[in-house]
Design a protein around this motif. Structure first.
Motif, PDB file in Angstrom:
ATOM      1  N   ARG A  35       0.853  -1.199   0.000  1.00 50.23           N
ATOM      2  CA  ARG A  35       0.000   0.000   0.000  1.00 50.23           C
ATOM      3  C   ARG A  35       0.888   1.248   0.000  1.00 50.23           C
ATOM      4  N   SER A  36       1.653   1.365  -1.059  1.00 52.27           N
ATOM      5  CA  SER A  36       2.630   2.450  -1.169  1.00 52.27           C
ATOM      6  C   SER A  36       1.986   3.815  -0.956  1.00 52.27           C
ATOM      7  N   SER A  37       2.687   4.655  -0.211  1.00 48.47           N
ATOM      8  CA  SER A  37       2.214   6.012   0.063  1.00 48.47           C
ATOM      9  C   SER A  37       3.149   7.050  -0.549  1.00 48.47           C
ATOM     10  N   GLU A  38       3.902   6.646  -1.562  1.00 49.16           N
ATOM     11  CA  GLU A  38       4.880   7.551  -2.168  1.00 49.16           C
ATOM     12  C   GLU A  38       4.216   8.767  -2.801  1.00 49.16           C
ATOM     13  N   LEU A  39       2.975   8.599  -3.294  1.00 48.21           N
ATOM     14  CA  LEU A  39       2.277   9.720  -3.913  1.00 48.21           C
ATOM     15  C   LEU A  39       1.964  10.821  -2.908  1.00 48.21           C
ATOM     16  N   TYR A  40       1.828  10.444  -1.627  1.00 43.50           N
ATOM     17  CA  TYR A  40       1.493  11.430  -0.599  1.00 43.50           C
ATOM     18  C   TYR A  40       2.719  12.228  -0.147  1.00 43.50           C
ATOM     19  N   GLU A  41       3.872  11.563  -0.099  1.00 43.44           N
ATOM     20  CA  GLU A  41       5.098  12.208   0.359  1.00 43.44           C
ATOM     21  C   GLU A  41       6.281  11.378  -0.106  1.00 43.44           C
ATOM     22  N   SER A  42       7.262  12.029  -0.706  1.00 40.31           N
ATOM     23  CA  SER A  42       8.397  11.278  -1.249  1.00 40.31           C
ATOM     24  C   SER A  42       9.740  11.758  -0.729  1.00 40.31           C
ATOM     25  N   ARG A  43       9.802  12.954  -0.156  1.00 39.99           N
ATOM     26  CA  ARG A  43      11.096  13.493   0.272  1.00 39.99           C
ATOM     27  C   ARG A  43      11.694  12.655   1.399  1.00 39.99           C
ATOM     28  N   LEU A  44      10.928  12.422   2.469  1.00 36.16           N
ATOM     29  CA  LEU A  44      11.415  11.598   3.573  1.00 36.16           C
ATOM     30  C   LEU A  44      11.549  10.140   3.154  1.00 36.16           C
ATOM     31  N   LEU A  45      10.591   9.682   2.360  1.00 36.39           N
ATOM     32  CA  LEU A  45      10.597   8.279   1.947  1.00 36.39           C
ATOM     33  C   LEU A  45      11.838   7.947   1.134  1.00 36.39           C
ATOM     34  N   ARG A  46      12.321   8.905   0.351  1.00 35.74           N
ATOM     35  CA  ARG A  46      13.495   8.680  -0.495  1.00 35.74           C
ATOM     36  C   ARG A  46      14.741   8.390   0.332  1.00 35.74           C
ATOM     37  N   ILE A  47      14.775   8.895   1.560  1.00 36.05           N
ATOM     38  CA  ILE A  47      15.912   8.650   2.450  1.00 36.05           C
ATOM     39  C   ILE A  47      15.650   7.468   3.372  1.00 36.05           C
ATOM     40  N   ALA A  48      14.450   7.432   3.950  1.00 34.57           N
ATOM     41  CA  ALA A  48      14.132   6.430   4.964  1.00 34.57           C
ATOM     42  C   ALA A  48      14.046   5.022   4.403  1.00 34.57           C
ATOM     43  N   SER A  49      13.436   4.871   3.243  1.00 34.18           N
ATOM     44  CA  SER A  49      13.223   3.533   2.693  1.00 34.18           C
ATOM     45  C   SER A  49      14.532   2.802   2.382  1.00 34.18           C
ATOM     46  N   PRO A  50      15.507   3.423   1.669  1.00 36.82           N
ATOM     47  CA  PRO A  50      16.781   2.714   1.444  1.00 36.82           C
ATOM     48  C   PRO A  50      17.526   2.410   2.739  1.00 36.82           C
ATOM     49  N   LEU A  51      17.528   3.347   3.690  1.00 35.70           N
ATOM     50  CA  LEU A  51      18.188   3.089   4.965  1.00 35.70           C
ATOM     51  C   LEU A  51      17.608   1.866   5.639  1.00 35.70           C
ATOM     52  N   TYR A  54      18.021  -1.598   3.184  1.00 36.06           N
ATOM     53  CA  TYR A  54      19.393  -2.100   3.083  1.00 36.06           C
ATOM     54  C   TYR A  54      19.924  -2.499   4.457  1.00 36.06           C
ATOM     55  N   GLY A  55      19.525  -1.740   5.486  1.00 31.62           N
ATOM     56  CA  GLY A  55      19.917  -2.112   6.840  1.00 31.62           C
ATOM     57  C   GLY A  55      19.349  -3.457   7.241  1.00 31.62           C
ATOM     58  N   VAL A  56      18.083  -3.678   6.955  1.00 24.63           N
ATOM     59  CA  VAL A  56      17.445  -4.956   7.279  1.00 24.63           C
ATOM     60  C   VAL A  56      18.093  -6.095   6.504  1.00 24.63           C
TER      61      VAL A  56
END
Length: 249
Positions: A35-51, A54-56
């Motif tokens: 249930r992707s929420s990228e359309l609502y906000e992408s600035r934080l997601l662009r940093i948080a999601s890879p962290l 990849y960390g997991v």
């Protein structure tokens, strides 16, 4: 109680994981999504999601190495217990920090961005709570093992690892797991709860990760020659629109 916790619950968790995933696939295919929420906000997601992701990934690889590879194997190739724990602890702390920062940003984003918060269900909140608790417990264990690798009970490869491997041969070594410190018991119980929740939460998407993207053919984009008017493009041998047969060329 030890027999129930370390001899019964692991198989019950595995049953829920497999059975629940099959059920979800058969009866909720359209709900099999993050249930992707990228359309609502992408600035934080662009940093948080890879962290976070990849960390997991590093955390999972570290767990697999520590639980599946016997201590005697690493010693046979000249890796001492101290060297192993310093190496595992160093990478573990880096992965834990990346994962915790990533998930903290994801939770912050979900709580502060209105549309994302409105799309958050109770199921999501329960999943995040268990996930963060498991990560914090694992980070605590990693810090203890790194700061004092010779402390009693730190070497989980003498207790937790033999128990984990014994599950695969259907002869759970309950005694070994019972001898592990309380912090390992807590971390493993939380981890089993998280695995049991996977089929019934957005975490189910881990089974359909787009790994095939790594092996698909390259997509070649070619720009149109702007000097030629549309509809008057010269024919290029070997290139034709999809579905056009040779007789139509």
């Amino acid at each position: 109680m030890d027999i129930f916790l370390w001899g019964v619950v692991p198989y019950a968790t595995l049953g829920l994981l497999i059975g629940g995933t099959i059920w979800r696939y058969r009866y909720d295919k359209f709900g099999w999504t993050t249930r992707s929420s990228e359309l609502y906000e992408s600035r934080l997601l662009r940093i948080a999601s890879p962290l976070f992701h990849y960390g997991v990934l590093v955390v999972i690889i570290g767990h697999a190495i520590g639980l599946l590879i016997p201590e005697s194997w690493t010693e046979a190739i000249g890796v001492s217990e101290t060297l192993y724990h310093w190496g595992a602890g160093g990478f573990g702390i880096l992965a834990a920090v990346a994962t915790l920062v990533g998930v903290a940003m994801l939770v912050y984003r979900r709580r502060t961005v209105g549309p994302v918060f409105m799309a958050t269900t109770r199921n999501d909140k329960a999943m995040y709570l268990v996930l963060v608790t498991a990560l914090v417990a694992g980070t605590y264990i990693t810090l203890i093992g790194t700061l004092d690798p010779h402390a009693p009970g730190v070497n989980y490869r003498e207790t937790v690892s033999p128990w984990f491997r014994s599950l695969f041969v259907l002869q759970p070594d309950v005694t070994a797991m019972a001898a592990a410190p309380l912090r390992f018991h807590v971390h493993i119980l939380i981890g089993m709860l998280l695995f049991a929740m996977v089929p019934f939460t957005r975490l189910v998407h881990i089974f359909t990760a787009p790994v095939h993207y790594l092996f698909r053919p390259y997509i070649v984009y070619r720009s149109r020659d702007r000097r030629v008017a549309p509809g008057n493009q010269p024919h290029r041998p070997g290139w034709a629109p999809v579905g056009v047969k040779d007789r139509d060329r």
